[in-house]
Design a protein around this motif. Structure first.
Motif, PDB file in Angstrom:
ATOM      1  N   GLY A 125       9.233  21.627  11.753  1.00 50.44           N
ATOM      2  CA  GLY A 125       8.716  21.505  13.105  1.00 50.44           C
ATOM      3  C   GLY A 125       7.829  20.299  13.321  1.00 50.44           C
ATOM      4  N   GLU A 126       7.391  19.645  12.238  1.00 49.82           N
ATOM      5  CA  GLU A 126       6.560  18.447  12.373  1.00 49.82           C
ATOM      6  C   GLU A 126       7.441  17.199  12.454  1.00 49.82           C
ATOM      7  OE1 GLU A 126       2.594  20.093  10.017  1.00 49.82           O
ATOM      8  OE2 GLU A 126       3.923  18.652   9.026  1.00 49.82           O
ATOM      9  N   ASP A 127       6.952  16.190  13.128  1.00 49.17           N
ATOM     10  CA  ASP A 127       7.716  14.977  13.370  1.00 49.17           C
ATOM     11  C   ASP A 127       7.315  13.903  12.359  1.00 49.17           C
ATOM     12  OD1 ASP A 127       9.155  12.846  14.343  1.00 49.17           O
ATOM     13  OD2 ASP A 127       8.159  12.771  16.294  1.00 49.17           O
ATOM     14  N   GLU A 128       8.208  13.620  11.427  1.00 44.75           N
ATOM     15  CA  GLU A 128       7.923  12.594  10.421  1.00 44.75           C
ATOM     16  C   GLU A 128       7.684  11.229  11.054  1.00 44.75           C
ATOM     17  OE1 GLU A 128      10.643  10.083   7.488  1.00 44.75           O
ATOM     18  OE2 GLU A 128      10.627  12.203   6.922  1.00 44.75           O
ATOM     19  N   ARG A 129       8.383  10.935  12.150  1.00 44.17           N
ATOM     20  CA  ARG A 129       8.289   9.610  12.749  1.00 44.17           C
ATOM     21  C   ARG A 129       6.877   9.264  13.186  1.00 44.17           C
ATOM     22  NH1 ARG A 129      12.868  10.473  17.154  1.00 44.17           N
ATOM     23  NH2 ARG A 129      11.655  12.407  17.235  1.00 44.17           N
ATOM     24  N   ALA A 130       6.115  10.272  13.580  1.00 48.06           N
ATOM     25  CA  ALA A 130       4.741  10.013  13.995  1.00 48.06           C
ATOM     26  C   ALA A 130       3.873   9.542  12.832  1.00 48.06           C
ATOM     27  CB  ALA A 130       4.135  11.283  14.605  1.00 48.06           C
ATOM     28  N   ARG A 131       4.260   9.915  11.615  1.00 48.07           N
ATOM     29  CA  ARG A 131       3.483   9.540  10.435  1.00 48.07           C
ATOM     30  C   ARG A 131       3.993   8.262   9.775  1.00 48.07           C
ATOM     31  NH1 ARG A 131       0.933  14.069   8.153  1.00 48.07           N
ATOM     32  NH2 ARG A 131      -0.042  12.541   6.752  1.00 48.07           N
ATOM     33  N   THR A 132       5.206   7.850  10.109  1.00 44.37           N
ATOM     34  CA  THR A 132       5.800   6.691   9.441  1.00 44.37           C
ATOM     35  C   THR A 132       5.879   5.469  10.348  1.00 44.37           C
ATOM     36  OG1 THR A 132       8.031   7.474  10.010  1.00 44.37           O
ATOM     37  CG2 THR A 132       7.154   8.103   7.852  1.00 44.37           C
ATOM     38  N   ALA A 133       5.329   5.540  11.550  1.00 47.96           N
ATOM     39  CA  ALA A 133       5.380   4.403  12.464  1.00 47.96           C
ATOM     40  C   ALA A 133       4.766   3.164  11.819  1.00 47.96           C
ATOM     41  CB  ALA A 133       4.636   4.741  13.762  1.00 47.96           C
ATOM     42  N   ALA A 174       0.856  -1.174   0.000  1.00 48.30           N
ATOM     43  CA  ALA A 174       0.000   0.000   0.000  1.00 48.30           C
ATOM     44  C   ALA A 174       0.896   1.229   0.000  1.00 48.30           C
ATOM     45  CB  ALA A 174      -0.906  -0.010   1.226  1.00 48.30           C
ATOM     46  N   LEU A 175       0.784   2.040  -1.040  1.00 49.39           N
ATOM     47  CA  LEU A 175       1.614   3.228  -1.188  1.00 49.39           C
ATOM     48  C   LEU A 175       0.862   4.432  -0.647  1.00 49.39           C
ATOM     49  CD1 LEU A 175       4.331   4.188  -2.490  1.00 49.39           C
ATOM     50  CD2 LEU A 175       2.996   4.675  -4.551  1.00 49.39           C
ATOM     51  N   ASP A 176       1.557   5.267   0.111  1.00 49.87           N
ATOM     52  CA  ASP A 176       0.923   6.445   0.693  1.00 49.87           C
ATOM     53  C   ASP A 176       1.851   7.636   0.524  1.00 49.87           C
ATOM     54  OD1 ASP A 176      -0.978   7.962   1.941  1.00 49.87           O
ATOM     55  OD2 ASP A 176      -0.500   7.299   3.962  1.00 49.87           O
ATOM     56  N   CYS A 177       1.279   8.820   0.628  1.00 46.36           N
ATOM     57  CA  CYS A 177       2.036  10.062   0.489  1.00 46.36           C
ATOM     58  C   CYS A 177       1.476  11.078   1.473  1.00 46.36           C
ATOM     59  CB  CYS A 177       1.909  10.577  -0.943  1.00 46.36           C
ATOM     60  SG  CYS A 177       2.684  12.183  -1.236  1.00 46.36           S
ATOM     61  N   PHE A 178       2.355  11.863   2.094  1.00 48.59           N
ATOM     62  CA  PHE A 178       1.912  12.948   2.954  1.00 48.59           C
ATOM     63  C   PHE A 178       2.970  14.043   2.957  1.00 48.59           C
ATOM     64  CE2 PHE A 178       4.117   9.910   5.700  1.00 48.59           C
ATOM     65  CZ  PHE A 178       4.999  10.706   6.405  1.00 48.59           C
ATOM     66  N   PHE A 179       2.586  15.223   3.458  1.00 48.89           N
ATOM     67  CA  PHE A 179       3.486  16.366   3.538  1.00 48.89           C
ATOM     68  C   PHE A 179       3.979  16.546   4.974  1.00 48.89           C
ATOM     69  CE2 PHE A 179       0.892  18.558  -0.043  1.00 48.89           C
ATOM     70  CZ  PHE A 179       1.607  17.866  -1.003  1.00 48.89           C
TER      71      PHE A 179
END
Length: 343
Positions: A23-31, A14-19
Motif C-alpha cells: 500500500g505504500e508508494d515506492e516512487r515517493a521515496r525514490t524520487a 550515497a547508498l541508502d536503504c528503506f522499507f
C-alpha cells in the motif's frame, strides 16, 4: 555473462536503504534516486531476477497473514545491471549489490563454497574489492542435512572454505546475517564497494564468531560483528550491524527467557556501536541504539512477538523503521536476533 559498466564519476555514491510495505508508494521515496536492488521478505520465494533495471530478490520470510516487507536499496548515481551465471547484480560505480539462490539439496557445503567464490570473482572482475555486508537466509537452518549435520553448520563449512580460498584477496570478513527462512534452500545477497573504506568490528562482549570453538561446528561462522563504511564524498560513516543475539562470549545465555534475551541482544548492539568500541578499533565517533534504522528482528516463536515489539519500541523508538519476522534463529536455544544500520 552480461556486463554493462557504469560511467566513471568524480563523487562517491550515497547508498541508502528503506522499507516499503503493501500500500505504500515506492516512487515517493525514490524520487531523484536510482534503485540498486529490492529484496522482498514475503510469503513465497524464487530465484533472483532483474526487474526494472535492478535485482529483485524474493525470500519466503512471512507466514500466512503476516505482512511482507520490501527492502529497497537506492543510490544517487545511475545504476547498471547484469547477470553472471546464476548471480544477478547492479552497480553504480561505487557500490555493487548481487544476489543468488541455492535450491534445496542434501548437502550444501560444496555449492555454498562455489556460490561464494563466484560472488567474490564477480566483485573482483567489476572492481569492487571491499565486501561490506552478507545476508544468508537458510531454510530449516537448525534442521539436519542428509548426513545428519545441521544445515547452518553445513553452510558455514562452505562459506569458510571460500574465504580461505580467497585469503589475501579479500579484505577481511564483513558483517553478516545467517537466519532461517520458510522455504527450503538458501537465499544470499551481498553488498560491496569500490573506493570507500570498509572496516570490520568485533564486540567486546562476544568472542569473534570466526574464533568459535569446534563445539559449534567443524568450521566457525565467517563474519564480523559489524562493518563501518567510510565513503569519500559522503557526509558521515555508515555502520552495518550483523545479526545479533543473546550470546556472551560464545555462550547462548538465558535459554527460554525472551525478556532476558531481548535485553542481552540490545545490550550487545549498544556495546558494539558505542564510541568506546569504535575507539578500540582506532575509529572516531560512535552511535546510540536510537541511531539504528532499517532494523530487522527475527523471532523464533510467534507468541513472543508482542514482547519483542515492546522491547524494541522502548529501546529503539516506536517510529523507527523496524520489520519483524517469525523464523528460526541459528541456534535452537536462541529466541531473537536483531540487525540494523546506523548512519
Amino acid at each position: 555473462m552480461t556486463v554493462i559498466h557504469p560511467e566513471t564519476g568524480a563523487l562517491t555514491a550515497a547508498l541508502d536503504c528503506f522499507f516499503i510495505r503493501p500500500g505504500e508508494d515506492e516512487r515517493a521515496r525514490t524520487a531523484g534516486r536510482h534503485v540498486l536492488g529490492r529484496i522482498t521478505y514475503g510469503h513465497g520465494g524464487r530465484a533472483p531476477l532483474l526487474h526494472d533495471g535492478a535485482p529483485l530478490v524474493r525470500i519466503a520470510m512471512a507466514g500466512a497473514g503476516a505482512e511482507r516487507v520490501t527492502e529497497v536499496w537506492t543510490t544517487d548515481r545511475p545504476v547498471r545491471c547484469g547477470r553472471d551465471g546464476d548471480l544477478v547484480y547492479a552497480e553504480d560505480g561505487e557500490h555493487l549489490l548481487c544476489a543468488v539462490r541455492i535450491e534445496e539439496r542434501g548437502v550444501y557445503r560444496d555449492t555454498v563454497r562455489a556460490v561464494y567464490e563466484a560472488a567474490f570473482a564477480l566483485m573482483a572482475r567489476l572492481g569492487y574489492p571491499d565486501l561490506l555486508r552478507m545476508w544468508n537466509l537458510v531454510g530449516s537452518i537448525t534442521g539436519p542435512n542428509e548426513e545428519g549435520t545441521e544445515n547452518y553448520r553445513d553452510f558455514c563449512v562452505g562459506r569458510a572454505q571460500a574465504f580461505e580460498a580467497w585469503a589475501g584477496r579479500m579484505a577481511g570478513m564483513p558483517a553478516a546475517t545467517g537466519i532461517g527462512s520458510l522455504r527450503p534452500g538458501i537465499d544470499l545477497y551481498f553488498l560491496a564497494c569500490r573506493t570507500g573504506r570498509a572496516r570490520h568490528l568485533e564486540n567486546p562482549r562476544q568472542t569473534p564468531a570466526h574464533r568459535y570453538p569446534v563445539q559449534y561446528g567443524p568450521k566457525p561462522p565467517s563474519f564480523a560483528r559489524a562493518t563501518l563504511l567510510e565513503a569519500a564524498g559522503c557526509s558521515g560513516p555508515v555502520l552495518y550491524v550483523s545479526g545479533t543475539a543473546s550470546i556472551i562470549g560464545d555462550d547462548s545465555v538465558y535459554p527460554g527467557d525472551i525478556d532476558a534475551q531481548c535485553a542481552v541482544t540490545l545490550a550487545n548492539i549498544e556495546a558494539l556501536i558505542a564510541p568506546e568500541n569504535l575507539g578500540r578499533h582506532g575509529m572516531a565517533g560512535g552511535f546510540r541504539l536510537r541511531d539504528l534504522d532499517c532494523v530487522k528482528v527475527y523471532v523464533r516463536d510467534a507468541g513472543h512477538l508482542p514482547t519483542v515489539r515492546a522491547h524494541c519500541a522502548k529501546a529503539l523508538g516506536a517510529d523507527r523503521g523496524i520489520a519483524f519476522f517469525n523464523v528460526d534463529v541459528c541456534r535452537p536455544e536462541l529466541l531473537v536476533e536483531i540487525e540494523g544500520i546506523c548512519r
